[in-house]
Write a protein that holds these residues in place. Structure first.
Motif, mmCIF file in Angstrom:
data_model
loop_
_atom_site.group_PDB
_atom_site.id
_atom_site.type_symbol
_atom_site.label_atom_id
_atom_site.label_comp_id
_atom_site.label_asym_id
_atom_site.label_seq_id
_atom_site.Cartn_x
_atom_site.Cartn_y
_atom_site.Cartn_z
ATOM 1 N N ILE A 75 0.827 -1.206 0.000
ATOM 2 C CA ILE A 75 0.000 0.000 0.000
ATOM 3 C C ILE A 75 0.864 1.260 0.000
ATOM 4 C CG2 ILE A 75 -0.270 -0.133 2.539
ATOM 5 C CD1 ILE A 75 -3.113 0.986 2.118
ATOM 6 N N GLY A 76 0.415 2.251 -0.689
ATOM 7 C CA GLY A 76 1.153 3.507 -0.736
ATOM 8 C C GLY A 76 0.564 4.452 -1.755
ATOM 9 N N ASP A 77 0.984 5.706 -1.678
ATOM 10 C CA ASP A 77 0.498 6.706 -2.638
ATOM 11 C C ASP A 77 1.032 6.388 -4.034
ATOM 12 O OD1 ASP A 77 -0.449 7.825 -0.369
ATOM 13 O OD2 ASP A 77 0.279 9.840 -0.778
ATOM 14 N N ARG A 78 0.527 7.120 -5.004
ATOM 15 C CA ARG A 78 1.034 6.973 -6.374
ATOM 16 C C ARG A 78 2.503 7.372 -6.415
ATOM 17 N NH1 ARG A 78 -2.208 7.084 -10.764
ATOM 18 N NH2 ARG A 78 -0.753 8.377 -11.918
ATOM 19 N N ILE A 131 2.731 -3.830 3.522
ATOM 20 C CA ILE A 131 3.983 -3.083 3.401
ATOM 21 C C ILE A 131 3.591 -1.679 2.972
ATOM 22 C CG2 ILE A 131 6.145 -2.905 2.118
ATOM 23 C CD1 ILE A 131 5.990 -5.982 1.792
ATOM 24 N N PHE A 132 3.944 -0.703 3.797
ATOM 25 C CA PHE A 132 3.490 0.661 3.535
ATOM 26 C C PHE A 132 4.597 1.499 2.910
ATOM 27 C CE2 PHE A 132 2.650 5.033 5.397
ATOM 28 C CZ PHE A 132 1.765 5.388 4.388
ATOM 29 N N PHE A 133 4.344 2.000 1.725
ATOM 30 C CA PHE A 133 5.276 2.892 1.032
ATOM 31 C C PHE A 133 4.903 4.321 1.396
ATOM 32 C CE2 PHE A 133 7.925 0.371 -1.793
ATOM 33 C CZ PHE A 133 7.340 -0.867 -1.612
ATOM 34 N N ASP A 134 5.808 4.964 2.115
ATOM 35 C CA ASP A 134 5.523 6.264 2.713
ATOM 36 C C ASP A 134 5.965 7.385 1.773
ATOM 37 O OD1 ASP A 134 5.373 8.484 4.374
ATOM 38 O OD2 ASP A 134 5.833 7.302 6.161
ATOM 39 N N ILE A 135 5.023 8.250 1.418
ATOM 40 C CA ILE A 135 5.339 9.358 0.508
ATOM 41 C C ILE A 135 6.355 10.314 1.148
ATOM 42 C CG2 ILE A 135 3.280 10.712 1.216
ATOM 43 C CD1 ILE A 135 4.503 10.661 -2.376
ATOM 44 N N GLY A 136 6.275 10.431 2.482
ATOM 45 C CA GLY A 136 7.210 11.299 3.210
ATOM 46 C C GLY A 136 8.639 10.791 3.079
ATOM 47 N N LEU A 137 8.809 9.485 3.274
ATOM 48 C CA LEU A 137 10.143 8.874 3.153
ATOM 49 C C LEU A 137 10.629 8.976 1.705
ATOM 50 C CD1 LEU A 137 9.756 5.634 5.312
ATOM 51 C CD2 LEU A 137 10.884 7.767 5.938
ATOM 52 N N TYR A 138 9.693 8.819 0.776
ATOM 53 C CA TYR A 138 10.059 8.900 -0.640
ATOM 54 C C TYR A 138 10.581 10.297 -0.962
ATOM 55 C CZ TYR A 138 9.792 8.126 -5.665
ATOM 56 O OH TYR A 138 10.106 7.982 -6.988
ATOM 57 N N LYS A 151 14.471 8.332 0.367
ATOM 58 C CA LYS A 151 14.726 6.934 0.750
ATOM 59 C C LYS A 151 14.180 5.991 -0.302
ATOM 60 C CE LYS A 151 15.459 7.360 5.575
ATOM 61 N NZ LYS A 151 15.104 7.014 6.916
ATOM 62 N N ARG A 152 15.001 5.015 -0.683
ATOM 63 C CA ARG A 152 14.593 4.015 -1.679
ATOM 64 C C ARG A 152 14.980 2.639 -1.177
ATOM 65 N NH1 ARG A 152 12.995 8.212 -2.902
ATOM 66 N NH2 ARG A 152 12.947 9.279 -4.914
ATOM 67 N N PRO A 153 14.064 1.728 -1.038
ATOM 68 C CA PRO A 153 12.627 1.866 -1.188
ATOM 69 C C PRO A 153 12.038 2.645 -0.008
ATOM 70 C CG PRO A 153 13.157 -0.331 -0.427
ATOM 71 C CD PRO A 153 14.452 0.357 -0.658
ATOM 72 N N ALA A 154 10.939 3.335 -0.261
ATOM 73 C CA ALA A 154 10.375 4.211 0.770
ATOM 74 C C ALA A 154 9.420 3.448 1.692
ATOM 75 C CB ALA A 154 9.666 5.369 0.089
ATOM 76 N N ASP A 210 19.281 1.729 1.818
ATOM 77 C CA ASP A 210 19.104 2.441 0.554
ATOM 78 C C ASP A 210 19.542 1.524 -0.585
ATOM 79 O OD1 ASP A 210 18.485 4.422 -1.103
ATOM 80 O OD2 ASP A 210 20.105 5.780 -0.571
ATOM 81 N N GLN A 211 18.585 1.117 -1.370
ATOM 82 C CA GLN A 211 18.861 0.074 -2.363
ATOM 83 C C GLN A 211 18.573 0.570 -3.760
ATOM 84 O OE1 GLN A 211 17.027 -3.492 -1.036
ATOM 85 N NE2 GLN A 211 17.505 -4.629 -2.884
ATOM 86 N N LYS A 212 19.462 0.238 -4.677
ATOM 87 C CA LYS A 212 19.251 0.664 -6.065
ATOM 88 C C LYS A 212 18.085 -0.113 -6.671
ATOM 89 C CE LYS A 212 23.921 2.099 -7.193
ATOM 90 N NZ LYS A 212 24.793 1.434 -6.208
ATOM 91 N N GLU A 213 17.463 0.488 -7.687
ATOM 92 C CA GLU A 213 16.318 -0.130 -8.351
ATOM 93 C C GLU A 213 16.721 -1.445 -9.008
ATOM 94 O OE1 GLU A 213 13.251 2.951 -10.130
ATOM 95 O OE2 GLU A 213 14.287 1.846 -11.677
ATOM 96 N N PHE A 214 15.893 -2.447 -8.821
ATOM 97 C CA PHE A 214 16.044 -3.754 -9.469
ATOM 98 C C PHE A 214 17.348 -4.479 -9.137
ATOM 99 C CE2 PHE A 214 13.511 -1.161 -12.619
ATOM 100 C CZ PHE A 214 12.305 -1.550 -12.079
#
Lengths: 161, 489
Positions: free
Chosen positions: B153-156, B323-330, B334-337, B402-406
């Motif tokens: 769950i998380g924002d767009r 699993i909550f994806f936080d827009i604030g952390l994003y 932070k990655r992943p947020a 902090d993790q790189k994409e993919f």
């Protein structure tokens, strides 16, 4: 009250035509002169219709012609229809036969909704209250085509590999 | 698929289209029609019976709208079935398993109904096997397991899809069959995801079932059920399956649209009363079974980080955590947020080893303390040595997370790196250098079989976190050095 007139109705086209005439009469109730009720009854509707309607209206004690006509319109539009698909355009005699047979077998006042489809070759396709019955020649041919094909092959000595 | 005349002759029942409202058809006739049955229109279109009243049937169109008032309708006497076979793998298909990738049509001798009953309790097993996502934060703090249903769950635009793709790639490489159900998204996005799997070389173990935003609402609605049916087929073949449902809020919106058109009584936020049933019936079909497992990652979109929405809370109630994806952390970069404090796993910890449980507990406890200390610093207070140490360690752990994409990171190397950080080995190093060293160790682990074995043996022989840290402190030779790039202050 309506049986005299409903007995004369056989097809959906008959219903539409009669309903149109009733609409005309309903409008004429509030007109004078040549567009008035009496004139319309005389010249605006078919003679047998005006004859029955006038005799039925005369029999009524309390009801106004408007009430009678509206009730009749309601009954007519509520009539159930039997869909018939034929390979030919039926004559009056054939339509009458179909109508009386279906009235008898359903036990209800039903009207025929006839459509023409030459691809059925002959016979009839009936649908009523969602039930569909195909008594067409085309279906019989399709069903027996495999058997016929096999018979012909057998007689001609052709083998399918 | 279905021929009108054949169906008419088979069932001997006919109906007529009375009214068409957008994708919903009101029909009369069809006296013996059943709920969810497929019907065929004279035009060749197909629809599914959505609800019935006396004298009227509401049919949801599943194909393009070329239906007219007065058209005839025939019953099929069958529920919606899809032609499932093993040839679906690597394909991009629509919810009726028709190809969207230009490939050949899927054929099957035994099509499966997409409205299957969820398995009974006696067919189910306790979840026992961990499901590695390759995402450090999740694998260590919110671990998942095979057969678990987890809400994402998380924002767009907060990195949900990246997380899902990374999980799919990790699992597909481990041999798990992954089904990505794309519910009502853009066509260009669907194409991008299809190409992504091909480019990662995991097509053989993945399948995309997609409906785009211009698809019929009925078809969009069927997307997750179709994906679950394919998963059940693969389960019969004794496979572990991962299903991603992206996303269930769109699914709920589509169902709301259909229900309102069908004049179903609207409830909270205009959703129909059976929306909970509609979703739970689907999610209950996943779990751990005797033959294999179906793990489900259901996605829900939140608005401005609000977790208390109707559909969101419904989904939380029917899943085994979120699993909550936080827009604030994003926005902080932070990655992943992922917010570890608002994320939950109800069954994931029971599949962990005792060392993993210990690491997870220590880590979460530390993160709470670290967060408190950061709040404390906002007051501009002078800090003592203990607090400085906590902040110092926290900064390094932030880099660790902090993790790189993919980039998938196996759990053992994650624990190893965390232990190295925890042991204080890099306390005096600059933060960028810590990051470089972490990358170096991960690369080494992925490439050097000896080092991989050494790490795995080390992790395998320790039962708790403190013992592991002590071992690393005692034997600094265990930590590889990136001599060219790494230096201490």
């Amino acid at each position: 009250m309506f049986s005299n007139i409903i007995n004369k109705i056989r097809t959906k086209e008959d219903v539409y035509r009669l309903v149109d005439e009733i609409e005309l009469l309903l409008v004429s109730l509030y007109e004078n002169g040549p567009r008035g009720f009496n004139s319309t009854m005389g010249f605006g509707v078919r003679s047998w219709v005006s004859e029955i309607l006038l005799s039925e209206i005369a029999k009524m004690d309390n009801k106004s012609p408007e009430e009678y006509l509206k009730s009749l319109r309601e009954v007519l539009t509520g009539l159930e229809s039997v869909n018939l698909t034929l390979a030919f355009e039926p004559s009056d005699k054939t339509t009458n036969k179909f109508s009386s047979y279906l009235q008898e077998s359903t036990g209800k006042d039903v009207v025929l909704d006839i459509s023409l489809d030459k691809s059925i070759l002959g016979g009839v396709v009936i649908s009523y209250r969602g039930i569909y019955k195909d008594f067409s020649i085309a279906r019989l041919f399709n069903e027996s085509s495999q058997t016929i094909e096999e018979t012909i092959r057998e007689k001609m000595g052709i083998r399918v590999t | 698929m279905y021929d009108f005349k054949t169906c008419l002759e088979k069932t001997q029942e006919v109906g007529y289209v009375d009214e068409i409202i957008y994708s919903l058809v009101y029909a009369s006739g069809l006296p013996m029609v059943k709920l969810y049955e497929i019907v065929v229109f004279e035009s060749g279109d197909i629809g599914q019976v959505f609800s019935m009243e006396v004298g009227s049937v509401k049919i949801l169109l599943l194909s393009s709208m070329s239906v007219n008032v007065g058209d005839r309708i025939a019953r099929t006497d069958e529920p919606l079935k899809i032609p499932v076979s093993e040839s679906v793998m690597g394909r991009l298909l629509d919810p009726l398993l028709r190809p969207l990738d230009g490939g050949s049509a899927i054929e099957s001798e035994n099509p499966m109904s997409i409205n299957a009953e969820p398995p009974q309790i006696m067919d189910r097993l306790e979840v026992k096997t961990p499901l590695e996502t390759g995402v450090t934060m999740v694998d260590l703090v919110v671990p998942l397991s095979h057969g678990q249903r987890e809400l994402v769950i998380g924002d767009r635009k907060t990195g949900k899809t990246e997380f899902l793709l990374q999980t799919i790639v990790t699992q597909a490489r481990l041999g798990v069959t992954c089904i990505y159900a794309i519910i009502g998204q853009k066509k260009v996005e669907i194409q991008r995801l299809y190409e992504f799997f091909e480019s990662r070389g995991v097509s053989n173990n993945t399948l995309i079932i997609a409906s785009d935003s211009s698809s019929q609402p009925g078809l969009i609605f069927q997307t997750p059920y179709s994906a679950m049916t394919v998963a059940e087929y693969l389960l019969k073949k004794k496979k572990d399956v991962l299903v991603v449902l992206d996303d269930m809020t769109t699914h709920a919106r589509v169902y709301r649209e259909i229900s309102l058109l069908a004049r179903k009584f609207p409830g909270r936020a205009a959703y129909p009363g059976d929306i909970f049933f509609i979703h739970s019936r689907l999610l209950e079909r996943s779990g751990n079974f005797k033959r294999g497992s179906i793990s489900t990652l259901a996605v829900a979109e939140s608005i401005l980080g609000d977790l208390s929405g109707y559909i969101q809370t419904n989904l939380m109630a029917m899943t085994d955590g979120h699993i909550f994806f936080d827009i604030g952390l994003y926005n902080q970069g932070k990655r992943p947020a992922i917010n570890p404090f608002l994320s939950v796993t109800r069954v994931g910890h029971q599949t962990q080893t005792s060392l993993e449980v210990d690491v997870s507990r220590e880590l979460l406890s530390f993160l709470v303390t670290y967060e408190k200390m950061k709040q404390f610093l906002h007051f501009g207070a002078e800090v003592g040595k203990t607090v400085r140490n906590i902040l110092n360690l926290g900064e390094r752990i932030d880099i660790f997370f902090d993790q790189k994409e993919f980039v998938s990171i196996p759990i053992n190397i994650n624990i190893f790196i965390l232990s190295v950080i925890w042991s204080g080995t890099w306390n005096e190093s600059k933060l960028e250098e810590v990051g470089r060293q972490i990358d170096f160790i991960i690369n080494l682990y992925n490439k050097d079989r000896d080092f991989e074995k050494k790490v795995n043996d080390l992790i395998g022989t320790h039962l708790n976190f403190s013992d592991l840290i002590n071992s690393i402190r005692r034997d600094q030779g265990l930590i590889p050095k990136n001599e060219h790039k790494f230096s201490t202050n």
